[in-house]
Every structure is written in structure tokens, then in C-alpha cells.
Design a protein around this motif. Structure first.
Motif, PDB file in Angstrom:
ATOM      1  N   HIS A  59      20.301  -1.660  19.767  1.00 11.24           N
ATOM      2  CA  HIS A  59      21.647  -2.118  19.993  1.00 11.24           C
ATOM      3  C   HIS A  59      21.798  -1.167  21.295  1.00 11.24           C
ATOM      4  N   LYS A 116      28.130   3.489  14.623  1.00 10.18           N
ATOM      5  CA  LYS A 116      28.342   2.367  13.617  1.00 10.18           C
ATOM      6  C   LYS A 116      26.757   2.113  12.620  1.00 10.18           C
ATOM      7  N   TYR A 117      26.360   1.655  14.004  1.00 11.07           N
ATOM      8  CA  TYR A 117      25.287   1.138  13.559  1.00 11.07           C
ATOM      9  C   TYR A 117      24.131   2.204  13.300  1.00 11.07           C
ATOM     10  N   HIS A 119      24.387   4.716  11.474  1.00  6.44           N
ATOM     11  CA  HIS A 119      24.993   5.284   9.918  1.00  6.44           C
ATOM     12  C   HIS A 119      24.506   4.436   9.116  1.00  6.44           C
ATOM     13  N   GLY A 120      25.051   3.113   9.629  1.00  4.51           N
ATOM     14  CA  GLY A 120      24.239   1.338   9.090  1.00  4.51           C
ATOM     15  C   GLY A 120      23.242   1.739   8.617  1.00  4.51           C
ATOM     16  N   LEU A 121      22.084   2.130   9.148  1.00  7.41           N
ATOM     17  CA  LEU A 121      20.944   2.469   9.256  1.00  7.41           C
ATOM     18  C   LEU A 121      20.692   4.136   8.971  1.00  7.41           C
ATOM     19  N   ASN A 122      22.012   4.513   7.854  1.00 12.89           N
ATOM     20  CA  ASN A 122      21.322   5.965   7.091  1.00 12.89           C
ATOM     21  C   ASN A 122      20.292   6.982   8.403  1.00 12.89           C
ATOM     22  N   ASP A 183      26.428  14.811   5.148  1.00  9.26           N
ATOM     23  CA  ASP A 183      26.382  13.421   4.623  1.00  9.26           C
ATOM     24  C   ASP A 183      27.141  13.248   6.606  1.00  9.26           C
TER      25      ASP A 183
END
Length: 192
Positions: A59, A116-117, A119-122, A183
Motif C-alpha cells: 500500500h 484502513k488497508y 484493518h481490511g486485512l485483519n 480489536d
């Protein structure tokens, strides 16, 4: 490591040192994070976390891992070189990067896009602080230092994570109180 020429030391931490170097063959400037490999499990886990995270992300707002090199006592992470960090900009130690409201919003947006990127990948970073937010002379933000990063398993509500993460000043309240079930919102707290 003979293919690199040492230029200067960038930083020092408990893990080892970060140096600015040049690839002799191409002249490209890089940052080399040299991590001392201690026999304890914790330091080895941090090296594995950082390398595996950086190898699996791509990213524009995440530092790029170019290669790795290992010896019997060190792991070297060769990464793109970024001139400054948010702490230096805030403290006005980098004159070309004057911090105004316009730039503050611009940096904040890039930080949020990077998170965001992730967290999108956990992936939880778990150590967001001004020193780990790198800023180029072109005002590009790159999130760095993934030694405390870990995978988040949203479907497993009983999974526990270490509460001894994040620099104290940026640690979310639940971490301060010893929570082991949390989280990715701990990263959002740190950004705030």
C-alpha cells in the motif's frame, strides 16, 4: 551486506539500529533495520511478525520491505528510505516540512488510509505513534515498525492478545487496564 554502503545512523532502539545506506550497484538510498537476534522467544517473534507483515502488504501508505538478510546474530530488513517522521515534523526539526492545518489533515488522511488497508486485512499495528509515522519530503506518509503487529480474528471472540503493546502515551484505555480481548480500534485510539 557488502552490497550496501553505510551513510548514517537514523535511530536506535531496544531491537537494534536503523541506518541509512546506499545500494552500491544502483545508488538507491535505503533504510536498513538491523535487529539483534536474541535467544529469547519474544525478540524472535517480533522479527517474524515484522517480516511476515511487510511481505504480505502493499500500500502506498505502508513502508515497503525490499529484502531481508540474516546472519547468525542479526536480521536486516532493507526498506525504502523515508526522510522524516511525524515526531520530527511536529517538533519542527525538519524545516522543509512545516506543519500547518492543511498538512495535518493531509497526513491524517494518509494515516487513516494505511490503517484502513491494514484493518481490511485483519492486521492490528498496535504501536502507532509519531515516530512510526514516516513522512517523505514529498509529504507522503508511510506507516512503519511492524514489530508488534498481529492478525486479528474477528470471528473468534474468545481469542486473547497481549495487552503489553503500544507505547504508553498512545495505548488505548482497555490496554491500560490489562484487557486481553480487544480489536483494531486500539489503533484508532492511538491515531487520535
Amino acid at each position: 551486506m557488502r552490497k550496501y554502503s553505510f551513510i548514517s545512523k537514523i535511530g536506535q532502539g531496544a531491537y537494534g539500529a536503523v541506518v541509512k545506506a546506499k545500494i552500491n550497484e544502483t545508488g538507491q538510498i535505503v533504510a536498513i533495520k538491523r535487529i539483534l537476534l536474541k535467544p529469547d522467544e519474544k525478540s524472535q517473534l517480533e522479527v517474524i511478525r515484522e517480516i511476515s507483515t511487510l511481505k504480505n502488504v502493499e500500500h502506498e501508505n505502508i513502508i515497503t520491505l525490499l529484502s531481508t538478510n540474516f546472519s547468525s546474530s542479526t536480521a536486516s530488513l532493507i526498506m525504502e528510505y523515508v526522510e522524516s517522521n511525524l515526531k520530527l515534523v511536529i517538533n519542527d526539526e525538519m524545516r522543509p516540512l512545516k506543519l500547518s492545518n492543511h498538512y495535518a489533515k493531509f497526513y491524517f488522511r494518509q494515516i487513516l488510509l494505511g490503517i484502513k488497508y491494514l484493518h481490511g486485512l485483519n492486521i492490528m499495528h498496535r504501536d502507532l505513534k509519531p515516530e512510526n509515522i514516516l513522512i517523505s519530503l514529498k509529504n507522503e506518509v508511510k506507516i512503519g515498525d511492524f514489530g508488534l503487529a498481529c492478525l486479528y480474528f474477528p470471528a473468534d471472540k474468545d481469542r486473547t492478545y497481549s495487552h503489553q503493546v503500544a507505547t504508553r502515551w498512545y495505548r488505548a484505555p482497555e490496554l491500560l487496564f490489562g484487557a486481553v480481548r480487544y480489536d483494531p480500534r486500539v489503533d484508532i485510539w492511538a491515531i487520535g
